[in-house]
Design a protein around this motif. Structure first.
Motif: not given
Length: 462
Positions: A276-293
């Motif tokens: 099972t695999a995800y792409d998650d841009g919401t993980i707090p303060n994680t290098w690949g995250s942003v609030n909005n794209d």
């Protein structure tokens, strides 16, 4: 950064020749970087990047222009110039920009520009001393530190008007081990999307010593054998295989053109039922995250594969039009110099039920890939080639002698189906991903996995 009234005028100018969507992206980024070689600071660079990008869509057609001059007259001129590539009847769209409230998931306490440069140099010196002092075979260290504060504004003809701030910091540690004419190096680069409170609490010495240990291990390792083996791939950076051989093939930029092996496979089995695999841009303060794209849409946790079945793609606005599917908050770009396209954020294989020690114990003879390095992949076929930066033989269910020079060769979609054990130790590793919209921060990750059979290339014989 840009007055709302001016943004409206620019959008109207962009739509004068019949475009059905227009977007403004404003960026003001302050950069700082330091490099240290052998414990001595070699470079200290700071700067500022400012510019405005204007994009116009007409159906599935896109035109993009950018400028460093944010005056009202110039922005209108650039918008009209870009619009000349579209020749249609104006649609008479009414623009009503309304400022959006950002749902900030990423706390920022200590801004990089509030910390003195000598404090950052001290972090680097600690890394140098810990790595260099690990063992006499460590002949050289190379350290870099970087941070940036990126303020953005996005406005579009659908009424969006939003502003956000993004803060990044990273410490890169490289150690070279040397014996006679042999040299080997290792690298690790922890970083954060957030304030320097994370860097202040980083166990710098632990990272530096681990880099030195890895370099020494590789230096004295035997060359890897070649042949087909079960391969155990560890967590964190092991996820680069999924990112490269599968993730890029799930981006709408490739899928919409039929340039992906995963095109038209929604609902089909593309991996082992354990995957099972995800792409998650919401993980707090994680290098690949942003609030909005970079199109202004909130990022989200996107399910890509569930129990081996393909469930979704990563879709930007233009990809949404081409694929007739909803966007997924995946439109990203390096800067105002690039139009956005579908990209990953934090992409990972979800944890399974197996303990890492059980995965090793259940492998009689195989390869253990502790760290993976770079490689190449063809999204259209998912054929890939990755090097193992730190690897070991597995013999009789135990990690044995270290090996070097091993390359993993395969096809991503086949590799996914051959995963027969998935660990419970998910971890993410960060990096920079390059594609048509520039270089962007991403993380890759997975728990430890075992691939039942994989082709390994090496110089140590069969």
């Amino acid at each position: 950064m840009l007055q709302q009234s001016i943004a409206e005028k620019v959008i109207y100018a962009a739509l004068e020749t019949g475009g059905d969507f227009a977007e403004i992206f404003v960026e003001d980024k302050k950069n700082s970087s330091l490099t240290m070689l052998g414990g001595a600071v070699e470079k200290a660079i700071s700067g500022r990047d400012f510019g405005v990008g204007i994009r116009i869509l007409k159906g599935e057609y896109s035109v993009y222009a950018y400028t460093n001059d944010a005056s009202e007259d110039n922005l209108i001129r650039v918008a009209r110039s870009a619009a000349q590539s579209i020749r249609s009847n104006p649609l008479g769209l009414s623009i009503d920009l309304r400022k959006s409230v950002i749902d900030n998931k990423h706390e920022i306490i200590v801004l990089p520009n509030t910390i003195e440069k000598n404090r950052k140099v001290e972090w680097m010196r600690r890394a140098h001393e810990a790595a260099k002092g690990y063992d006499p075979v460590i002949a050289q260290t190379s350290i870099f530190y970087l941070d940036n504060i990126q303020d953005i504004l996005i406005a579009n003809s659908e009424g969006l008007f939003m502003e956000d701030r993004r803060v990044y910091s990273r410490l890169g540690i490289s150690a070279m081990a040397e014996s006679g004419n042999e040299k080997e190096s290792a690298f690790m680069g922890p970083g954060y999307f957030g304030g320097l409170e994370y860097m202040q609490n980083l166990d710098i010495e632990a990272y530096a010593k681990d880099v030195a240990r890895s370099a020494k291990t590789i230096l004295f390792a035997d060359h890897a054998p070649s042949g087909n083996f079960p391969v155990v791939i560890d967590n964190a950076f092991g996820g680069v295989i999924f990112h490269e051989a599968c993730g890029h093939g799930l981006e709408s930029h490739a899928v919409s053109r039929g340039a992906s092996i995963f095109a038209d496979k929604l609902g089909e089995s593309v991996a082992s039922p354990l995957v099972t695999a995800y792409d998650d841009g919401t993980i707090p303060n994680t290098w690949g995250s942003v609030n909005n794209d970079d199109e202004g849409m909130p990022t989200q946790k996107n399910l890509l594969i569930e129990n081996g079945v393909l469930k979704g793609y990563l879709i930007d606005k233009l990809g949404s039009r081409k694929m007739k599917m909803a966007p997924t908050g995946s439109g990203r770009r390096q800067s105002y110099l690039y139009a956005p396209t579908s990209r990953m954020n934090n992409t990972y294989i979800a944890p399974g039920d197996s303990k890492p020690e059980d995965i090793i114990a259940n492998t009689e003879l195989g390869i253990y890939a502790k760290h993976l390095d770079g490689g190449s992949v063809n999204p259209a076929t998912s054929d890939y080639n990755f090097s193992i930066s730190e690897g070991y033989m597995i013999r009789d269910g135990k990690i044995a002698e270290p090996i070097k020079g091993a390359a993993l060769i395969g096809k991503g979609i086949d590799t996914l189906k051959k995963i027969d054990m998935v660990g419970n130790n998910l971890e993410l590793g960060l990096g920079i991903c390059g594609a048509s919209s520039g270089n962007i921060p991403v993380t890759v990750g997975q728990p430890m996995i075992r691939v039942s059979e994989l082709t390994v290339g090496g110089r140590g014989g069969n």
